[in-house]
Every structure is written in C-alpha cells, then in structure tokens.
Design an enzyme around this catalytic site. Structure first.
Site, PDB file in Angstrom:
ATOM      1  N   ALA A  35     -48.089 -73.002  37.285  1.00 42.24           N
ATOM      2  CA  ALA A  35     -46.966 -73.933  37.409  1.00 42.24           C
ATOM      3  C   ALA A  35     -47.357 -75.399  37.544  1.00 42.24           C
ATOM      4  O   ALA A  35     -46.555 -76.281  37.217  1.00 42.24           O
ATOM      5  CB  ALA A  35     -46.103 -73.535  38.610  1.00 42.24           C
ATOM      6  N   GLY A  89     -45.890 -79.039  37.933  1.00 45.97           N
ATOM      7  CA  GLY A  89     -44.541 -78.768  38.417  1.00 45.97           C
ATOM      8  C   GLY A  89     -43.392 -79.345  37.623  1.00 45.97           C
ATOM      9  O   GLY A  89     -42.229 -79.183  38.009  1.00 45.97           O
ATOM     10  N   LYS A 120     -42.136 -78.424  34.705  1.00 47.51           N
ATOM     11  CA  LYS A 120     -41.254 -77.385  34.171  1.00 47.51           C
ATOM     12  C   LYS A 120     -40.526 -76.651  35.304  1.00 47.51           C
ATOM     13  O   LYS A 120     -39.376 -76.250  35.142  1.00 47.51           O
ATOM     14  CB  LYS A 120     -42.048 -76.412  33.305  1.00 47.51           C
ATOM     15  CG  LYS A 120     -42.685 -77.060  32.070  1.00 47.51           C
ATOM     16  CD  LYS A 120     -43.405 -76.042  31.214  1.00 47.51           C
ATOM     17  CE  LYS A 120     -44.161 -76.694  30.071  1.00 47.51           C
ATOM     18  NZ  LYS A 120     -45.331 -77.469  30.554  1.00 47.51           N
ATOM     19  N   ASP A 174     -54.064 -65.890  41.651  1.00 42.22           N
ATOM     20  CA  ASP A 174     -54.616 -65.668  40.323  1.00 42.22           C
ATOM     21  C   ASP A 174     -53.585 -64.916  39.481  1.00 42.22           C
ATOM     22  O   ASP A 174     -53.206 -63.789  39.810  1.00 42.22           O
ATOM     23  CB  ASP A 174     -55.907 -64.854  40.445  1.00 42.22           C
ATOM     24  CG  ASP A 174     -56.647 -64.701  39.124  1.00 42.22           C
ATOM     25  OD1 ASP A 174     -56.029 -64.921  38.067  1.00 42.22           O
ATOM     26  OD2 ASP A 174     -57.839 -64.337  39.161  1.00 42.22           O
ATOM     27  N   ASP A 190     -46.783 -70.625  31.358  1.00 48.66           N
ATOM     28  CA  ASP A 190     -47.354 -71.828  30.741  1.00 48.66           C
ATOM     29  C   ASP A 190     -48.862 -71.604  30.716  1.00 48.66           C
ATOM     30  O   ASP A 190     -49.598 -72.042  31.591  1.00 48.66           O
ATOM     31  CB  ASP A 190     -46.975 -73.055  31.574  1.00 48.66           C
ATOM     32  CG  ASP A 190     -47.244 -74.356  30.846  1.00 48.66           C
ATOM     33  OD1 ASP A 190     -47.745 -74.309  29.711  1.00 48.66           O
ATOM     34  OD2 ASP A 190     -46.966 -75.422  31.422  1.00 48.66           O
ATOM     35  N   CYS A 221     -49.785 -75.790  25.261  1.00 45.97           N
ATOM     36  CA  CYS A 221     -49.835 -77.121  24.648  1.00 45.97           C
ATOM     37  C   CYS A 221     -50.999 -77.151  23.668  1.00 45.97           C
ATOM     38  O   CYS A 221     -51.810 -78.082  23.662  1.00 45.97           O
ATOM     39  CB  CYS A 221     -49.931 -78.223  25.699  1.00 45.97           C
ATOM     40  SG  CYS A 221     -51.288 -78.045  26.870  1.00 45.97           S
TER      41      CYS A 221
END
EC number: 2.1.1.176
Length: 431
Positions: free
Chosen positions: A251, A254, A256, A300, A319, A372
């Site tokens: 995450a 942060g 998103k 993890d 992500d 990405c």
C-alpha cells in the site's frame, strides 16, 4: 560546499553507490538554507540523471582515461558542468568557474575539471553529434532496457523512450469529500493557477506549470493530493461498494488507499498492508492530512497466514512490486539502478503475491492487479498464466477511454494522455 558541490555529493551517491535519487536528495538537500539553491540543485540532479547515458558518453570522449571509482564525486562534477553548459540557463564562465571551485577538496581535480569543460565548450557540436554513433547515448537508455521495450512494443518503443526523458506534469487528485473537482479548479483559477481537467478521470487536474505543494490552496487541509492520472484510475476500477471490506496490498505510500476512501467513504473497512514498516508510516501521514483512517499493518504479502488472521475481503487492490519502468520520467534513476536480471525475480515475486492474495478474496469479489510497468511479462503475461492455473478466476474486462486493451487487462504506455506507464487487470472470483 557550494550548491554544485552538494549536487555532486548527491549524484555520487546514485552513480557511485547505487542509492536512489529520492533518498540522496532527502539526505543532502537540507544542507542548503535557501529555497532557490535547493531548487537549483534538484534541477541539476534530475537533469544529469535523466540524460545520464548521453552525458556519460560525451564525458568519456573528453577524458584520456576513466576516473577511479573513488572519484565518483569528480565524475559527478564533470557531468554537472557539461549539463549546465548544454541545457541550463547558466552563463558559460559561471558554470565553469563554479564547477571548478566545487572541486577544491581534491586539488588535483581543479585543472582536470577546468580543462574538460573548456574543451567541451570548444567542441560542443562535434561532441553532441558523436552521440549518434552510440546506441545507448543516442537513445539515452541502457541497451538491455531498449531491447526489452522494443521486444514488447516494436512500434511504440521509441515513443516510450522519448517520453521517459521528459519531465512529467504535476497532476492533482481532488478530494471530492471536500468539494468537487470543478470547485477546486475554480479555486485554483481564482489564485492565478492554471490547470486542465481530464475527460476520463473525474478527480484529476493537470497543472499548466508545476509548483510546490505548499502553494496549492487547501493542500494542508486535505483538499487535494499529488497523484498521476494513471494511478488515480485504481479507485474507480476497484468499484468498492458500501459496507465492503477492502485489502490494499503493497500500500505505501498510500495514495491509492486514500483514493479508495475518498471515493467510497461508507466502506466497512480498509486494511493497508506493506512489508516496510517505515514506508507504512507514510500511509499514516497521507491519511492523517486527508482526515481519513484505515487499519495499517506491516506484513509480507507472500505470507498472509502471518497477519490476515483468517480474514477475507470483497475487494483487493494488489499494487504489485514491479520494475517501475512506467515511471522512469518521475524516477530517472531507474535507468541506472534497475538491472535486466531484476525482471525475472520480480515476475516470480508478483506471481507469489498474486497467489497468496487470491486466497484472501471472497467468492464474488474483485481483485485489481496493478503495476507501474510497461513490460508484458510483468503484466498481461502474468495475468494469462494466473488465469490458466485458476479455474475459479475470470477476467472482468475494462472498457475505458484510456490505454490499450490487451489480451488480458489494459495497458497505458508512458506519456499517453500525459499519464505514467501503468497496467491494470480486474479479476473476479467465482461465487
């Protein structure tokens, strides 16, 4: 130490020691008291790293022999000098004299720096032309990366390379819990700040000219955040409904997580998980500024048995850790720090996290896989392999006015509609 000396210190950390540019800037910029000096150093550092392969090739033509590894600071100074003469609005004599002055901690280097920069001034045109004789210098990317992009995108790879070398726009995500995008646009315009809306993203504004976040009206109060358009699309694609439980995996930092909460404030819960507790603290800072809250947990993603406590979720945003090759224009040091050998290990990690996350998704739920990256092996091929091995998984096609539909998922190539390179695939779990 003058500002060029600080810039050399930063660049030596990246070029000589493999540190990230972001981390090196954070360590050294505070040594400068004036905002204008910090801005100057940042511009030099990003410029040198962004154009490193071309600059390094030119420097090699100007040196009779390579510098020793211990003199990475002098190499950085030489690159700084050439970049100033080539691309910055600094008078030639000032660029040379100030760069020479920054080498005073190594007296032997003063004459070298002076000679190299004056030789560059005498032979600028020929040196610039010489870049066309070398593939890495002319394309300003390492050969392995050019090959990888060409293999994935034979018709578009040159456009991707060009986009990678451009400075990105400053894009905002408006917090619609505090007012609409159009209302915030009016506020910007009233303060003389010009921005453009984005047809396919109802939270995004692109500034005509970048500025410091402190100058954005309402930033400290959480009215707006900085986030690329492509990254903003995640919250809408996840389609979170009221009273659902959401897991945001990997995450940090942060953005998103916050966008999910802004779009669906009546969500039952959001659990933000990241393996790095220090990076997770940035999620907390992001949410605090926006007056939002989520449960945060360092863990993890490959081993949810250690932290999930049997919980399952209706929505999961993964992500995934990736090569970052879609955000090179924002993080140009990726071109220097990423290695070809990294890709296979990242693919393996992505597959393991995706497998672990799938067990946490409730039947009837949606998992949004995001990277990405612009490499097919991290994106559509990863999803193809997963679907082949999971009969309870099916793709939910993304019908959108952005990106390109792929056999699985949807790909955004760097620079398209001002966006970073991004990939999304939406998976449903059989009820």
């Amino acid at each position: 130490m003058n500002s060029r000396g600080i810039a050399a210190e930063i660049l030596a950390q990246v070029i000589g020691h493999g540190h990230s540019l972001t981390a090196a800037l954070a360590t050294s910029l505070p040594k400068l008291k004036e905002n204008k000096d910090r801005a100057f150093v940042q511009a030099i550092c990003y410029g040198v790293i962004r154009h490193y392969f071309a600059l390094d090739f030119i420097l090699a033509q100007l040196l009779s022999k390579p510098l020793k590894a211990k003199d990475s600071d002098i190499k950085a100074l030489l690159l700084i000098g050439i970049y100033q003469l080539q691309a910055m609005r600094v008078k030639s004599h000032a660029a040379v004299s100030e760069t020479v002055a920054a080498s005073k901690h190594k007296p032997w280097a003063r004459s070298l720096v002076n000679a190299v920069l004056r030789q560059y001034l005498r032979d600028t045109e020929n040196l610039q032309q010489s870049c066309h004789t070398d593939r890495q210098a002319s394309l300003n990317h390492p050969d392995w990366l050019v090959n990888a992009l060409q293999l994935c995108w034979p018709e578009q790879y040159l456009q991707i390379l060009i986009a990678n070398d451009q400075a990105p726009p400053l894009t905002l995500r408006v917090n619609t819990l505090q007012g609409s995008r159009d209302e915030y646009l009016d506020l910007l315009n009233s303060q003389g700040i010009a921005a453009q809306t984005v047809d396919f993203c109802d939270t995004a504004l692109v500034l005509d000219q970048p500025l410091a976040v402190e100058q954005l009206p309402g930033f400290l109060e959480g009215r707006v955040s900085v986030q690329d358009i492509a990254a903003q699309l995640a919250a809408e694609l996840l389609d979170t409904q009221a009273d659902q439980q959401v897991l945001d995996l990997c995450a940090a930092p942060g953005g998103k997580t916050a966008a999910i909460l802004e779009r669906q404030p009546r969500v039952k819960s959001v659990l933000a998980v990241d393996i790095d507790a220090q990076r997770l603290s940035r999620v907390n800072q992001t949410l605090s500024r926006l007056n939002l809250s989520a449960e945060m947990l360092a863990g993890d993603a490959c081993h949810p048995e250690n932290w999930a406590a049997g919980r399952q979720f209706e929505r999961i945003l993964l992500d995934a850790p990736c090569s970052g090759l879609g955000v090179v224009r924002r993080h140009p040091d990726i071109k220097l720090l990423r290695r070809e050998s990294d890709i296979a290990s990242l693919q393996d990690l992505q597959a393991r996290i995706l497998l672990a996350a799938w067990d946490l998704l409730k039947p009837g739920g949606i998992l949004l896989y995001a990277t990405c990256s612009v490499l097919k092996q991290e994106n559509e091929l990863q999803i193809a392999a997963f679907l082949q091995n999971h009969t309870d998984a099916f793709e939910i096609p993304i019908d959108a006015a952005w990106g390109e539909a792929r056999p699985f998922g949807r790909q955004i190539l760097t620079g398209t509609a001002q966006m970073d390179g991004f990939y999304y695939a939406r998976l449903g779990k059989t009820a």
